[in-house]
Structure formats: structure tokens, C-alpha cells
Write a protein that holds these residues in place. Structure first.
Motif, PDB file in Angstrom:
ATOM      1  N   PHE A   1       0.806  -1.122   0.056  1.00  0.00           N
ATOM      2  CA  PHE A   1       0.111  -0.087  -0.192  1.00  0.00           C
ATOM      3  C   PHE A   1       0.975   1.232   0.028  1.00  0.00           C
ATOM      4  O   PHE A   1       0.612   1.965  -0.814  1.00  0.00           O
ATOM      5  N   MET A   2       1.882   1.319   0.813  1.00  0.00           N
ATOM      6  CA  MET A   2       2.883   2.356   0.776  1.00  0.00           C
ATOM      7  C   MET A   2       3.795   2.542  -0.541  1.00  0.00           C
ATOM      8  O   MET A   2       3.896   3.789  -0.808  1.00  0.00           O
ATOM      9  N   LEU A   3       3.876   1.349  -0.961  1.00  0.00           N
ATOM     10  CA  LEU A   3       4.543   1.524  -2.376  1.00  0.00           C
ATOM     11  C   LEU A   3       3.657   2.307  -3.316  1.00  0.00           C
ATOM     12  O   LEU A   3       4.238   3.236  -4.215  1.00  0.00           O
ATOM     13  N   MET A   4       2.597   1.818  -3.179  1.00  0.00           N
ATOM     14  CA  MET A   4       1.385   2.364  -4.230  1.00  0.00           C
ATOM     15  C   MET A   4       1.498   4.078  -3.895  1.00  0.00           C
ATOM     16  O   MET A   4       1.624   4.751  -4.811  1.00  0.00           O
ATOM     17  N   PHE A   5       1.506   4.284  -2.565  1.00  0.00           N
ATOM     18  CA  PHE A   5       1.596   5.780  -2.318  1.00  0.00           C
ATOM     19  C   PHE A   5       2.842   6.500  -2.760  1.00  0.00           C
ATOM     20  O   PHE A   5       2.804   7.481  -3.205  1.00  0.00           O
ATOM     21  N   TYR A   6       3.785   6.081  -2.456  1.00  0.00           N
ATOM     22  CA  TYR A   6       5.278   6.521  -2.894  1.00  0.00           C
ATOM     23  C   TYR A   6       5.294   6.544  -4.165  1.00  0.00           C
ATOM     24  O   TYR A   6       6.109   7.614  -4.907  1.00  0.00           O
ATOM     25  N   LEU A   7       4.558   5.952  -5.128  1.00  0.00           N
ATOM     26  CA  LEU A   7       4.574   5.822  -6.536  1.00  0.00           C
ATOM     27  C   LEU A   7       3.206   6.850  -7.094  1.00  0.00           C
ATOM     28  O   LEU A   7       2.775   6.494  -8.019  1.00  0.00           O
ATOM     29  N   MET A   8       2.891   7.719  -6.128  1.00  0.00           N
ATOM     30  CA  MET A   8       1.970   8.625  -6.388  1.00  0.00           C
ATOM     31  C   MET A   8       0.427   8.012  -6.694  1.00  0.00           C
ATOM     32  O   MET A   8       0.006   8.448  -7.867  1.00  0.00           O
TER      33      MET A   8
ATOM     34  N   GLU B   1      11.846   7.284  -5.432  1.00  0.00           N
ATOM     35  CA  GLU B   1      12.452   7.896  -4.203  1.00  0.00           C
ATOM     36  C   GLU B   1      13.141   6.753  -3.269  1.00  0.00           C
ATOM     37  O   GLU B   1      12.672   5.436  -3.346  1.00  0.00           O
ATOM     38  N   PRO B   2      13.974   6.882  -2.535  1.00  0.00           N
ATOM     39  CA  PRO B   2      14.754   6.135  -1.581  1.00  0.00           C
ATOM     40  C   PRO B   2      13.576   5.205  -0.667  1.00  0.00           C
ATOM     41  O   PRO B   2      13.770   4.021  -0.637  1.00  0.00           O
ATOM     42  N   GLU B   3      12.458   5.635  -0.473  1.00  0.00           N
ATOM     43  CA  GLU B   3      11.765   5.160   0.418  1.00  0.00           C
ATOM     44  C   GLU B   3      10.968   4.014  -0.602  1.00  0.00           C
ATOM     45  O   GLU B   3      10.611   2.589  -0.109  1.00  0.00           O
ATOM     46  N   ALA B   4      10.605   4.244  -1.666  1.00  0.00           N
ATOM     47  CA  ALA B   4       9.959   3.349  -2.393  1.00  0.00           C
ATOM     48  C   ALA B   4      11.030   2.241  -2.876  1.00  0.00           C
ATOM     49  O   ALA B   4      10.750   0.955  -3.018  1.00  0.00           O
TER      50      ALA B   4
ATOM     51  N   GLN C   1      13.347  -3.366  -3.332  1.00  0.00           N
ATOM     52  CA  GLN C   1      14.395  -4.287  -3.065  1.00  0.00           C
ATOM     53  C   GLN C   1      13.701  -5.407  -2.216  1.00  0.00           C
ATOM     54  O   GLN C   1      14.260  -6.541  -2.357  1.00  0.00           O
ATOM     55  N   LYS C   2      12.999  -5.110  -1.348  1.00  0.00           N
ATOM     56  CA  LYS C   2      12.422  -5.872  -0.360  1.00  0.00           C
ATOM     57  C   LYS C   2      11.515  -7.031  -1.118  1.00  0.00           C
ATOM     58  O   LYS C   2      11.588  -8.350  -0.454  1.00  0.00           O
ATOM     59  N   TYR C   3      11.053  -6.771  -1.729  1.00  0.00           N
ATOM     60  CA  TYR C   3       9.639  -7.604  -2.563  1.00  0.00           C
ATOM     61  C   TYR C   3      10.084  -7.754  -4.031  1.00  0.00           C
ATOM     62  O   TYR C   3       9.228  -7.680  -4.726  1.00  0.00           O
ATOM     63  N   LYS C   4      11.446  -7.833  -4.382  1.00  0.00           N
ATOM     64  CA  LYS C   4      11.739  -7.858  -5.742  1.00  0.00           C
ATOM     65  C   LYS C   4      11.360  -9.046  -6.298  1.00  0.00           C
ATOM     66  O   LYS C   4      11.604 -10.241  -5.560  1.00  0.00           O
ATOM     67  N   GLY C   5      10.518  -9.266  -7.252  1.00  0.00           N
ATOM     68  CA  GLY C   5      10.202 -10.448  -8.221  1.00  0.00           C
ATOM     69  C   GLY C   5      11.038 -11.053  -8.958  1.00  0.00           C
ATOM     70  O   GLY C   5      12.164 -10.434  -9.187  1.00  0.00           O
TER      71      GLY C   5
END
Length: 462
Positions: A252-259, A293-296, A301-305
Motif C-alpha cells: 500500500f505504501m509503495l503505491m502511495f510513494y509511486l503517487m 524515491e529512496p523509500e519506494a 528491493q524488499k519485494y523484488k520479483g
């Protein structure tokens, strides 16, 4: 004027084999041939001068049949001439009309096919087949609703439904039917917009002039907000949720960080390009280029497919199934109690209606609160702003969008505005709560009371 003659087609005929007798229609220096159900041996069974069957055991019957068919064709050509239609037709077109006149069953079948092609269902399915899978799914849902509505209206009701039958009263009846299972007016409007699209296409193709939407208006209802305030979003981010929900909150936060990237687009990302994600949005085909951005990047990297940038489709069969699973977990995030050892869990969710859509709406809402220009927000979301024609010629500066996203993230995570800390993290004000409320959610640590503080010891001088 067109004229006819009998013609035994010996082209490509093998020796000793009968050939097909045809009627040749000559018109405007072109010839078209109509085959008859007669096969004859050249020279032995056909006299080309007298145009008669000879030396055949059924010559009387055949000559009668041939004369009758030719007479029908000549009469029909005379009719076309008297109606002043003959000059506007080619030999092939005359042949086709004659063929229909000779075989009424073919004419009837053709008429039925033409009538069927003008029905609403035929045009609806034809339009849906040309769409991309994501958009086609909404048309499939509309078709399901139409089939359910037509179920008790007799056999082939939907198959024979004409555009002219779908009056404003029909639309109102359909709306009332859907309201039994879909109380949301906006949800029902999706189906009416699909129907209206097919009407517009049919009018463009001159299939119909009917248009019930002049009187039946598709009115949108104002819906409950689907965004979080910045303080609510902070609570979601920093709340210590169950381990099974951590990854869904991260997505969810990754979606947010990617606008506010859509779920389907996030799932189908393939790679990074010079520190950016670039893709065409599935819904609108609008091209996006977003700085990561670094947060994204940390979450990527944590959930790399393996086969995708993010591992979602490595584990789930479809983006739709994943979205439903994710929403279910998001809506449970909050304090959890268990009655007894191994007892049933009781959830007190922070945001019981939270879904993936909130990421997009929340980003836009917070950006607006930060006084980011509306045209920058529109560009970030892929929306047109101002004159849509002018927008085609403007390549909006992506640096402005990148700066806006950084501004939003800084404010959400670190309480910074214009590089200065306005509200300190790990404080009740940061979460928009009282001290007691923030401590209850374990968002800040309770302060040690004086009586609980360790006593200071002093060494005696030796």
C-alpha cells in the motif's frame, strides 16, 4: 440494358466429365455467372446454338427447368430496368439480386442476419470483443446484469432487443432491477455508461437514431471520501500491525510513494529505467515516468520479483485476486485482542473501509493540502487539466512532478515542509492524537514516572 445467355462452363473440365450449365448475365461490358443445378456432357448433351439439352434421358424436364429459371431472371432484370435501378448496378450486383430472387430462403437468411447485426446484443458483444481485457471485464459484468434482467422476459428477449426498444422507461426499469442487488448509484452508472458507449457507436455507424440518454441522465452520486488525512496515514504507517499484514501495508505504501499507482499497473511493472518506473497506465494508456524515491526503492528491493519488478504475480494468479486479498488485510490493521489462549481474534481496525484506492486519493489530497498546483497534481495522476486539446501539445515538466512527490513524502514521514521540521515524528501531534490515544496505539512510548525512574547512586570518596 443487361441481357442473358446460357453457357456450359467447360473451363478446366476433364475429358468425359459433365460440366455445369450456367446463365451468363452481361452488363456494362462485364459478365457474371449463375450456376444451375444441371451438369451436361459437352457436344453430346448440349446444343450451344439452340441452347437446348439434347440426347439426355431427362432432356424435356431439364429444358423446362432451364427455360423457367431463365425466364425468372429475365423478368427480374426487366423489373430492375423499369424501376430505373439497373444502371446503378454492376453485373455482379445483378447476379446477387437474381440469386436471392431464385432462392428466397437465402434472401430470408440474409435478412435475418442483417436484422441480427442491428440488435443491441450483437453490437454490444462486437464492441466488447475489440476492447482490452481490463475494459472488457466491465462489459462482461454489464452483460451479466442484462442477462439477469432479461431472464423472465421470454425466450430470446435479449437476443432480439433492438436499440429502439431501449427507451428511457426501459432504462429506468433496468436501473430499478439492478438497485435490488447494487444499492450504489455510481456502481449502476458503470453499466449505463457501457450501454451508452454502444449506443454512440451504433449512431455513428448509422444503425439507429434512437438515443434514450437525452432524457435518461446518468447522474453521479457524491460518495464518501476515500482518502486518509496525513495524520491518519502516519498512524497506518507506524502502527505495529500483525506480521501477516506487514507486506500488504508495505505494498500500500509503495503505491502511495509511486503517487497512487493502480494495483494492476504495480503488479505488471517489469523493470526500472535509470531510477524511474515507466509504463502505460492500463486504464487510460497514459504514459507515466516516475522517479523512484529512496523509500519506494527500499520496498522494491524488499519485494523484488523473479519475473516482475515486484513479486506480486510471482505468488498470486492475478492482480484482481491479490487486490481482494490485500484489501481484506488492510481493513484488519489495528489493535487485536484474543480471548483466552488460542482463542478467536477480535479486531479493532484503524480504517475498516481501507482499500488500495485510498493510496491514490490520499496522495492527491495531501498534495493539495501542501498547496501543490492543481496542474502538477493532474500530471502526477495522469489527468487532463484545462483545455484537453492544448494538453496534447504540452510535455509537462516531470521535474515538477518529482519535486511534488518528494514534498509529499517528506511531510508524511518526517513532518517536513520546505525542508524544515514543522511537526516532530513520535509525538502525539504528529499523529493528530492526544498523548493518551497515541500511547494506547503504541505509536509513542509512555514516559517513565518519577517513582519508576531508577535511583541515582553516588560513590563515597575513599
Amino acid at each position: 440494358m443487361a441481357n442473358t445467355r446460357l453457357f456450359l462452363d467447360v473451363r478446366g473440365a476433364k475429358n468425359g466429365k459433365p460440366c455445369v450449365l450456367k446463365i451468363a448475365i452481361a452488363h456494362k461490358k462485364k459478365t457474371a455467372l449463375i450456376s444451375l443445378d444441371v451438369k451436361l456432357l459437352p457436344d453430346k448433351e448440349w446444343d450451344p446454338v439452340k441452347e437446348r439439352v439434347i440426347n439426355h434421358p431427362e432432356k424435356l424436364t431439364l429444358n423446362s427447368y432451364i427455360s423457367k429459371v431463365r425466364s425468372q431472371i429475365d423478368s427480374f432484370i426487366l423489373q430492375l430496368t423499369n424501376e430505373c435501378r439497373i444502371n446503378s448496378l454492376t453485373a455482379s450486383e445483378i447476379k446477387a439480386l437474381c440469386d436471392e430472387e431464385l432462392h428466397p430462403e437465402k434472401k430470408e437468411a440474409k435478412q435475418k442476419e442483417e436484422d441480427r447485426s442491428k440488435t443491441f446484443l450483437f453490437r454490444f458483444k462486437q464492441y466488447a470483443e475489440r476492447m482490452k481485457p481490463g475494459s472488457k471485464r466491465t462489459f462482461d459484468h454489464t452483460l451479466n446484469r442484462l442477462e439477469a434482467f432479461s431472464a423472465d422476459k421470454g425466450t430470446n428477449y435479449l437476443q432480439n432487443l433492438r436499440f429502439e426498444d431501449m427507451t428511457p422507461d426501459w432504462m429506468q426499469d433496468f436501473d430499478s432491477f439492478m438497485a435490488r442487488t447494487a444499492p450504489s448509484k455510481n456502481t449502476r452508472n458503470i453499466h449505463f455508461r457501457n450501454i451508452r458507449t454502444v449506443f454512440n457507436k451504433a449512431i455513428e455507424d448509422e444503425i439507429t437514431t434512437a438515443y434514450p440518454f437525452r432524457r435518461f441522465k446518468i447522474k453521479r452520486e457524491v460518495t464518501a471520501k476515500r482518502d486518509l488525512t496525513v495524520e491518519e496515514l502516519r498512524r497506518l504507517i507506524f502502527f505495529e500491525c500483525e506480521e501477516c499484514a506487514v507486506k500488504y501495508r508495505d505494498y500500500f505504501m509503495l503505491m502511495f510513494y509511486l503517487m497512487g499507482i493502480n494495483n494492476v499497473d504495480l503488479c505488471n511493472l517489469k523493470e526500472l529505467t535509470k531510477g524511474r518506473v515507466e509504463f502505460h497506465r492500463t486504464k487510460t494508456h497514459h504514459f507515466f515516468s516516475m522517479k523512484v524515491e529512496p523509500e519506494a526503492m527500499e520496498l522494491i528491493q524488499k519485494y523484488k520479483g523473479k519475473n516482475w519488478l515486484i513479486d506480486i504475480l510471482d505468488h498470486w494468479d492475478s492482480d484482481v485476486f491479490f487486490r481482494k486479498k490485500m484489501n481484506k488485510h488492510l481493513q484488519k490493521i489495528g489493535p487485536v485482542t484474543r480471548s483466552g489462549l488460542g482463542g478467536k481474534k477480535e479486531y479493532d481496525p484503524l480504517f475498516p473501509k481501507l482499500t488500495t484506492y485510498y493510496a491514490r486519493h490520499t496522495w492527491a489530497s495531501i498534495a493539495s493540502d501542501l498547496d501543490i498546483p492543481i496542474e502538477t497534481i493532474a500530471a502526477a495522476l495522469g489527468h487532463e487539466y484545462g483545455n484537453p486539446i492544448t494538453a496534447i501539445y504540452i510535455h509537462y515538466d516531470t521535474k515538477k512532478v518529482d519535486a511534488a512527490n518528494r514534498k509529499v513524502i517528506d511531510w508524511v514521514l518526517y513532518g517536513k515542509r520546505d525542508g524544515k521540521v514543522v511537526v516532530h515524528p513520535n509525538t502525539p501531534e504528529f499523529f493528530g492524537l492526544t498523548k493518551k490515544e497515541a500511547e494506547a496505539l503504541n505509536l509513542i512510548k509512555p514516559e517513565l514516572k518519577k517513582m519508576d525512574a531508577p535511583k541515582k547512586t553516588t560513590r563515597k570518596a575513599s
